[in-house]
Design a protein around this motif. Structure first.
Motif, PDB file in Angstrom:
ATOM      1  N   LEU A 116      50.579  37.026  46.849  1.00  0.00           N
ATOM      2  CA  LEU A 116      50.225  36.505  48.098  1.00  0.00           C
ATOM      3  C   LEU A 116      48.374  37.010  47.788  1.00  0.00           C
ATOM      4  O   LEU A 116      47.349  36.236  48.011  1.00  0.00           O
ATOM      5  CB  LEU A 116      50.117  36.899  49.187  1.00  0.00           C
ATOM      6  CG  LEU A 116      49.577  36.744  50.806  1.00  0.00           C
ATOM      7  CD1 LEU A 116      49.242  35.159  50.800  1.00  0.00           C
ATOM      8  CD2 LEU A 116      50.423  37.324  51.769  1.00  0.00           C
ATOM      9  N   LEU A 117      48.620  38.174  47.330  1.00  0.00           N
ATOM     10  CA  LEU A 117      46.986  38.729  47.581  1.00  0.00           C
ATOM     11  C   LEU A 117      46.860  38.323  46.016  1.00  0.00           C
ATOM     12  O   LEU A 117      45.332  37.750  46.486  1.00  0.00           O
ATOM     13  CB  LEU A 117      47.472  40.447  46.787  1.00  0.00           C
ATOM     14  CG  LEU A 117      46.118  40.876  46.806  1.00  0.00           C
ATOM     15  CD1 LEU A 117      45.258  40.911  47.423  1.00  0.00           C
ATOM     16  CD2 LEU A 117      46.662  42.770  46.440  1.00  0.00           C
ATOM     17  N   ALA A 118      47.510  38.445  44.641  1.00  0.00           N
ATOM     18  CA  ALA A 118      46.302  37.406  43.805  1.00  0.00           C
ATOM     19  C   ALA A 118      45.835  36.182  43.969  1.00  0.00           C
ATOM     20  O   ALA A 118      44.709  36.012  43.761  1.00  0.00           O
ATOM     21  CB  ALA A 118      47.392  37.093  43.004  1.00  0.00           C
ATOM     22  N   ALA A 119      46.826  34.677  44.463  1.00  0.00           N
ATOM     23  CA  ALA A 119      46.532  33.740  45.518  1.00  0.00           C
ATOM     24  C   ALA A 119      45.010  33.710  45.716  1.00  0.00           C
ATOM     25  O   ALA A 119      43.932  33.596  46.100  1.00  0.00           O
ATOM     26  CB  ALA A 119      47.209  32.942  46.007  1.00  0.00           C
ATOM     27  N   ALA A 120      45.053  34.667  46.869  1.00  0.00           N
ATOM     28  CA  ALA A 120      44.456  35.255  48.092  1.00  0.00           C
ATOM     29  C   ALA A 120      42.756  35.650  46.763  1.00  0.00           C
ATOM     30  O   ALA A 120      41.759  35.276  47.416  1.00  0.00           O
ATOM     31  CB  ALA A 120      44.618  36.407  49.388  1.00  0.00           C
ATOM     32  N   THR A 121      42.521  36.509  45.775  1.00  0.00           N
ATOM     33  CA  THR A 121      42.096  36.799  45.655  1.00  0.00           C
ATOM     34  C   THR A 121      40.925  35.473  44.724  1.00  0.00           C
ATOM     35  O   THR A 121      39.901  36.040  44.188  1.00  0.00           O
ATOM     36  CB  THR A 121      42.587  37.829  44.397  1.00  0.00           C
ATOM     37  OG1 THR A 121      42.835  39.401  45.176  1.00  0.00           O
ATOM     38  CG2 THR A 121      40.956  38.882  43.773  1.00  0.00           C
ATOM     39  N   VAL A 122      41.755  34.973  43.979  1.00  0.00           N
ATOM     40  CA  VAL A 122      41.381  33.562  43.988  1.00  0.00           C
ATOM     41  C   VAL A 122      40.588  32.741  44.456  1.00  0.00           C
ATOM     42  O   VAL A 122      39.895  32.351  43.870  1.00  0.00           O
ATOM     43  CB  VAL A 122      42.530  32.830  42.543  1.00  0.00           C
ATOM     44  CG1 VAL A 122      42.250  31.641  42.468  1.00  0.00           C
ATOM     45  CG2 VAL A 122      43.187  33.823  41.522  1.00  0.00           C
TER      46      VAL A 122
END
Length: 325
Positions: free
Chosen positions: A80-86
């Motif tokens: 979730l954090l990785a996708a939100a950062t993108v």
């Protein structure tokens, strides 16, 4: 002893997130003005790199805590954090180069498709969840139209969704949202009226994606009807703002993509509220709706309560629709 260790770790993490965001947002104001990365829709240009501070601090603090083993995120929260950062990076590109909304929507939908647990939701419910995350994330961006609104609603919603995740023993998403809430609180030190810096698409899309994605994870395994009611209650204010804007522009015959002073805060100002008063009203409305969502999630209130909240929000939208802009 483990409980005291967990409390101490959470306190250090939250404090670091708050202070680092407050400092970094202040430092990014001058470069944003120098590079002309500003919001020109307001009466005075406001720098837009506040969201960069929120994204960087939330990601760095959360990942550092995970790597150190202090506050492990787990695989779901990590994705979730990785996708939100993108999504936040895509928003930064929109702040700098003015990307079209359809590209932001498409990118957000692709990121959401990488987060939704299809094995537990099923393909149909999973596809609906992807669409909901993408649309409500865009609605959160609309809240950045006025000083303090997006940050205040984001903090309130983060605590509500984090509480739902904690009830499900999803420690990773709960800790991640706590870090986000602290980062937004640090950002609000510079965003309260008169704002010295704004979230921009970078911070608002990042915040909206984290909140909506975590809400979907917390509601996974529940019935679709009850789940939809809880999700709408947790995000009632951004959804109401988006519906109000779409109805207003459609009825006026204006293009949906053309901005204007027709959001919730604008209409509350027209009713005589101050800028700070409008934020307090919207924050209070978000708090009431979030409390209903949390109580419905935990089974403390009946299944009819979230639809009642939705009806109240619809009545508010129809009432504010009569306010001239």
């Amino acid at each position: 002893m483990p409980v005291l260790y967990g409390i101490a770790a959470a306190t250090v993490t939250v404090t670091a997130s708050f202070l680092l965001t407050a400092v970094l947002a202040a430092l990014l104001r001058a470069p944003a003005l120098r590079l002309a990365v500003v919001d020109r829709r307001r009466r005075r240009p406001v720098p837009l790199l506040g969201g960069v501070a929120v994204v960087l601090v939330t990601a760095v603090v959360a990942w550092a805590g995970d790597r150190a083993g202090v506050v492990p995120l787990g695989p779901a929260a990590g994705r979730l954090l990785a996708a939100a950062t993108v999504v936040g990076a895509l928003g930064l590109a929109a702040d700098v180069w003015r990307l079209r909304r359809r590209w932001l929507l498409a990118g957000t939908a692709v990121a959401a498709a990488c987060v939704v647990p299809y094995g537990e939701t099923g393909p149909v419910a999973g596809a609906l969840a992807v669409g909901w995350v993408a649309l409500v994330t865009g609605a959160f961006r609309g809240l950045d139209h006025a000083d303090g609104v997006a940050g205040t609603v984001g903090v309130v919603t983060a605590f509500g969704v984090g509480a739902c995740a904690a009830v499900e023993l999803m420690d990773g998403p709960a800790v991640l949202l706590l870090v986000l809430a602290a980062a937004l609180a640090g950002f609000l030190l510079h965003n309260w009226h008169p704002a010295r810096i704004a979230l921009g698409a970078c911070g608002s899309l990042f915040t909206g994606f984290l909140l909506t994605g975590a809400a979907v994870l917390a509601r996974t395994g529940y019935g679709p009807v009850g789940g939809a009611g809880v999700l709408c209650a947790l995000t009632a204010v951004p959804v109401a703002d988006a519906v109000l804007v779409l109805l207003s522009r459609r009825l006026a015959g204006r293009p949906l993509s053309r901005g204007g002073p027709d959001h919730l805060a604008h209409r509350l100002r027209r009713l005589g509220l101050t800028a700070q008063g409008a934020v307090v009203v919207l924050g209070g409305a978000a708090l009431c709706a979030v409390v209903v969502g949390v109580l419905a999630h935990t089974g403390r209130v009946g299944a009819s309560t979230p639809p009642t909240t939705a009806c109240a929000a619809a009545a508010g939208v129809l009432g504010l629709l009569q306010v001239a802009v």
